[in-house]
Design a protein around this motif. Sequence first.
Motif, PDB file in Angstrom:
ATOM      1  N   LEU A 315       0.859  -1.121   0.091  1.00  0.00           N
ATOM      2  CA  LEU A 315       0.073   0.168   0.208  1.00  0.00           C
ATOM      3  C   LEU A 315       0.966   1.249   0.047  1.00  0.00           C
ATOM      4  N   MET A 316       1.877   1.254   0.795  1.00  0.00           N
ATOM      5  CA  MET A 316       2.852   2.683   0.913  1.00  0.00           C
ATOM      6  C   MET A 316       3.643   2.764  -0.427  1.00  0.00           C
ATOM      7  N   ARG A 317       3.830   1.747  -0.985  1.00  0.00           N
ATOM      8  CA  ARG A 317       4.567   2.017  -2.356  1.00  0.00           C
ATOM      9  C   ARG A 317       3.611   2.326  -3.347  1.00  0.00           C
ATOM     10  N   LEU A 318       2.474   1.683  -3.393  1.00  0.00           N
ATOM     11  CA  LEU A 318       1.666   2.368  -4.464  1.00  0.00           C
ATOM     12  C   LEU A 318       1.201   3.735  -3.983  1.00  0.00           C
ATOM     13  N   VAL A 319       1.056   4.181  -2.887  1.00  0.00           N
ATOM     14  CA  VAL A 319       0.986   5.719  -2.403  1.00  0.00           C
ATOM     15  C   VAL A 319       2.085   6.251  -3.172  1.00  0.00           C
ATOM     16  N   ARG A 320       3.228   6.014  -2.914  1.00  0.00           N
ATOM     17  CA  ARG A 320       4.603   6.814  -3.254  1.00  0.00           C
ATOM     18  C   ARG A 320       4.599   7.018  -4.788  1.00  0.00           C
ATOM     19  N   TYR A 321       4.434   5.938  -5.455  1.00  0.00           N
ATOM     20  CA  TYR A 321       4.199   5.896  -6.893  1.00  0.00           C
ATOM     21  C   TYR A 321       3.217   6.922  -7.554  1.00  0.00           C
ATOM     22  N   ILE A 322       2.301   6.684  -6.964  1.00  0.00           N
ATOM     23  CA  ILE A 322       1.060   7.690  -7.177  1.00  0.00           C
ATOM     24  C   ILE A 322       1.474   9.177  -7.006  1.00  0.00           C
ATOM     25  N   SER A 323       2.127   9.406  -5.889  1.00  0.00           N
ATOM     26  CA  SER A 323       2.572  10.745  -5.581  1.00  0.00           C
ATOM     27  C   SER A 323       3.522  11.356  -6.562  1.00  0.00           C
ATOM     28  N   PHE A 324       4.247  10.428  -7.158  1.00  0.00           N
ATOM     29  CA  PHE A 324       5.389  11.036  -7.965  1.00  0.00           C
ATOM     30  C   PHE A 324       4.640  11.238  -9.308  1.00  0.00           C
TER      31      PHE A 324
END
Length: 550
Positions: A315-324
């Motif tokens: 979940l946290m990694r998906l949030v990071r990629y979406i944030s980028f």
Amino acid sequence: MNINGIHRRNKSTKGQQAASVHEGARFPRLTADLDQTLEQIDMELGHSPDLKIRQVKIGSKQPIQAAAIHLNGLVNTETVNEFVIGSLLGITDDMLQNISATEDLKDYIFNRALELGEAQLLQDWKEVMLAILSGNTVIVIEGFDTAILCETEGGEARSVTEPTTQLVVRGPKDSFVESVATNISLIRRRIKSSKLRLEHLKIGKVTHTHVALMYIKDNADEKLVEEVRKRLSQINVDAILESGYIEELIQDKTFTPFPTINNSERPDVAATNLLEGRVVIIIDGTPFVLILPAVFTLFFQSPSDYAQRFDITILMRLVRYISFIVLILGPSVYIALTTYHYEMIPTTLLINLLAQRENVPFPAFVEALLMEGAFEIIREAGVRMPRAVGQTVSVVGALILGQAVVEAGIITPVMVIVVALTGIASFAVPAYNMAISGRIIRFLFLVLAGMFGFYGITLGLIVLVAHMNSLRSFGVPYLSPIVPLSSHGQKDAILRLPLWALNTKQASTKHGGISEGKKISTGHEQNLSPEIFKKTEGPDQAKKGMQDAE
């Protein structure tokens, strides 16, 4: 050794001695005259007040002159007093009479009398000066043209504290410091393996900065290690004061917004990357070490990913990629919609947007540039301001300034929301250098959206992906393991599988192809492709050096 046989040179006049000392600075070796050597060292250092020369007499019947030389503040004073000067003063006449014919006083002090774990014999003048400037103590004895280096580095140093830029909720709380020796020990405490290799270098014609190269034998590819050695040896600058100097000089490609070398102030991150087959470069004077090679997905991984459950990490990694993605495309998508593609906006929302823009004199593109520029100014001011007033600046910039420009009719409220969301998204990227890259790319997409709308954004994305696909980090494709696709690498790239699924992994930096099924004792999956790596382009300086060699 026959003490009476020690030859003492006749002392010249003051003027002749000064002239000989000045000329002696050009000699590559030390002289056997103690007074001349001390005067030469004093002149070489510009009669510096922190140069300490402690002259002693060895023996009492026929005393022999000797001197211990060091720079105050760079040495451990207790070590110098107890183990260097104390060892010299502890030599008695009986000890001198028992010196065998096969050794002299210098060898006796070096092999028997000196109570230090690290010592070395020096004859080269440059090595003696470098030893003194590096915080060591040098012993010079009358009648001998060889000095004794004593390892006495010390002085004031910052203690190990909690990281300041790479914080985690769960995980180790120690960080690197400005001392190479301390940083090496922090890594060795985590990797207790005889295969952990350490190499020392001196870089910088003026600073002679201590640089350490660390890797694990059989994990790191030999061609990769040799390439790193070659690029480091080709650095020809006066000073290395921070790891960023070396990063810029050895990276594969200069003109790219993306970082191709990772950096970290966390020992656990460095240890993990060593286990994955990467190389770590430690530079004296900075708490940030360099990790190479680096791929795009590496900058979105956090140390806490392996301290949490795998589903939380996903979940946290998906949030990071979406944030980028929001970081680089958020404002440009808004500009394209409100400027060229009204039909894509729902009618109700479109009416509200047009009503807000009725009294705004600037187009959406100018609005975005003004707000993004103001946000960058506030961000930079927050970094420079003292901590006591840093929060005040954030409050004034975010609330008062934002509300004021809306009430003044300069900016629409939706633009403030878009810019604020973009700014928050930049802080979700774990690597600060990757977040800066996203901020730079964001302005390029702003221009493309303002000129061509979604057509410009699409063209920009094609060029961006093509550029990323052309990048290499010491021979490793930058988009690996996404391009070229690697099923093994996908275990810990965008997603992260459970630790039990990551036990058997590949070595991560093999230039001749990654070996299959190699066991590595870490919970991280490899991020690099099993494709046979292409020949590295090398940094611009390395290219020039190779051309000159040819």
